[in-house]
Structures are given as structure tokens and as C-alpha cells.
Design a protein around this motif. Structure first.
Motif, PDB file in Angstrom:
ATOM      1  N   ASN A   5     -37.651 -26.798  -6.464  1.00 11.84           N
ATOM      2  CA  ASN A   5     -37.934 -27.577  -5.262  1.00 11.84           C
ATOM      3  C   ASN A   5     -36.737 -28.429  -4.856  1.00 11.84           C
ATOM      4  N   VAL A   6     -36.002 -28.921  -5.832  1.00  8.38           N
ATOM      5  CA  VAL A   6     -34.790 -29.690  -5.533  1.00  8.38           C
ATOM      6  C   VAL A   6     -33.739 -28.753  -4.938  1.00  8.38           C
ATOM      7  N   LEU A   7     -33.628 -27.543  -5.495  1.00  8.43           N
ATOM      8  CA  LEU A   7     -32.699 -26.551  -4.965  1.00  8.43           C
ATOM      9  C   LEU A   7     -33.035 -26.219  -3.515  1.00  8.43           C
ATOM     10  N   ARG A   8     -34.296 -25.997  -3.243  1.00 10.19           N
ATOM     11  CA  ARG A   8     -34.706 -25.698  -1.860  1.00 10.19           C
ATOM     12  C   ARG A   8     -34.370 -26.859  -0.924  1.00 10.19           C
ATOM     13  N   GLY A   9     -34.559 -28.079  -1.399  1.00 11.36           N
ATOM     14  CA  GLY A   9     -34.214 -29.251  -0.598  1.00 11.36           C
ATOM     15  C   GLY A   9     -32.734 -29.294  -0.271  1.00 11.36           C
ATOM     16  N   TRP A  35     -35.824 -15.309  -7.842  1.00 15.32           N
ATOM     17  CA  TRP A  35     -35.372 -16.523  -8.524  1.00 15.32           C
ATOM     18  C   TRP A  35     -36.291 -17.694  -8.221  1.00 15.32           C
ATOM     19  N   PHE A  36     -36.765 -17.778  -6.969  1.00 15.09           N
ATOM     20  CA  PHE A  36     -37.682 -18.863  -6.618  1.00 15.09           C
ATOM     21  C   PHE A  36     -38.990 -18.737  -7.387  1.00 15.09           C
ATOM     22  N   ALA A  37     -39.462 -17.515  -7.606  1.00 19.02           N
ATOM     23  CA  ALA A  37     -40.706 -17.284  -8.338  1.00 19.02           C
ATOM     24  C   ALA A  37     -40.508 -17.433  -9.844  1.00 19.02           C
ATOM     25  N   GLU A  38     -39.323 -17.021 -10.331  1.00 23.55           N
ATOM     26  CA  GLU A  38     -39.013 -17.085 -11.757  1.00 23.55           C
ATOM     27  C   GLU A  38     -37.637 -17.728 -11.928  1.00 23.55           C
ATOM     28  N   PRO A  39     -37.542 -19.037 -11.693  1.00 25.27           N
ATOM     29  CA  PRO A  39     -36.236 -19.700 -11.648  1.00 25.27           C
ATOM     30  C   PRO A  39     -35.435 -19.664 -12.942  1.00 25.27           C
ATOM     31  N   ASP A  59     -23.291 -33.635 -11.181  1.00 27.10           N
ATOM     32  CA  ASP A  59     -24.548 -34.262 -11.577  1.00 27.10           C
ATOM     33  C   ASP A  59     -25.741 -33.602 -10.891  1.00 27.10           C
ATOM     34  N   GLU A  60     -25.546 -33.147  -9.651  1.00 26.39           N
ATOM     35  CA  GLU A  60     -26.618 -32.430  -8.946  1.00 26.39           C
ATOM     36  C   GLU A  60     -26.868 -31.074  -9.608  1.00 26.39           C
ATOM     37  N   PHE A  65     -30.196 -27.279 -12.276  1.00 27.01           N
ATOM     38  CA  PHE A  65     -30.196 -26.079 -13.107  1.00 27.01           C
ATOM     39  C   PHE A  65     -30.355 -26.313 -14.596  1.00 27.01           C
ATOM     40  N   PHE A  66     -30.083 -27.518 -15.062  1.00 30.03           N
ATOM     41  CA  PHE A  66     -30.118 -27.757 -16.491  1.00 30.03           C
ATOM     42  C   PHE A  66     -31.011 -28.935 -16.860  1.00 30.03           C
TER      43      PHE A  66
END
Length: 68
Positions: A5-9, A35-39, A59-60, A65-66
């Protein structure tokens, strides 16, 4: 654990849609949707490329991702 959700934002903030991201990564749109379904299937290499495309700070990148 990938915080999708942060990635989509970040994609929205940068005006990048799935089609654009897929094109820049050289993958099919279905791969991005997968990837969105199985990130957790996003490779480190792809995560780095996404970071460059979205102009993410280190930092983002860690936050998205981590995340623990």
C-alpha cells in the motif's frame, strides 16, 4: 514483508501507473499485478529498479521493501 500500500501511494505521488511501471521495468503488466497480489515475490533487483523509477530515498526503500 513488502508494504504494497505504501508502494502504491508512492506510485500515485509520482504519477506512475502499472502500465508505466511495467514498461520501465521491462516486464508485462501481469507481472506487476502479480507482485501486488504476492508482494514477497518482488526480487531485490526489481525493488531497486522500482526505487530508481519512483525516486525513492534509501529510508523509503527500507520502509517499503524491507519492513519487518
Amino acid at each position: 514483508m513488502v508494504r504494497i500500500n505504501v508502494l502504491r501511494g508512492k506510485m500515485v505521488e509520482n504519477g506512475v501507473n502499472v502500465q508505466c511501471l511495467a514498461k520501465e521495468l521491462g516486464v508485462d503488466q501481469s507481472t506487476v499485478y502479480r507482485w501486488f497480489a504476492e508482494p514477497d515475490n518482488i526480487t531485490v533487483g526489481s525493488a531497486c529498479k522500482i526505487g530508481v523509477i519512483l525516486n525513492l530515498r534509501s529510508d523509503e526503500m527500507r520502509d517499503i521493501f524491507f519492513a519487518a
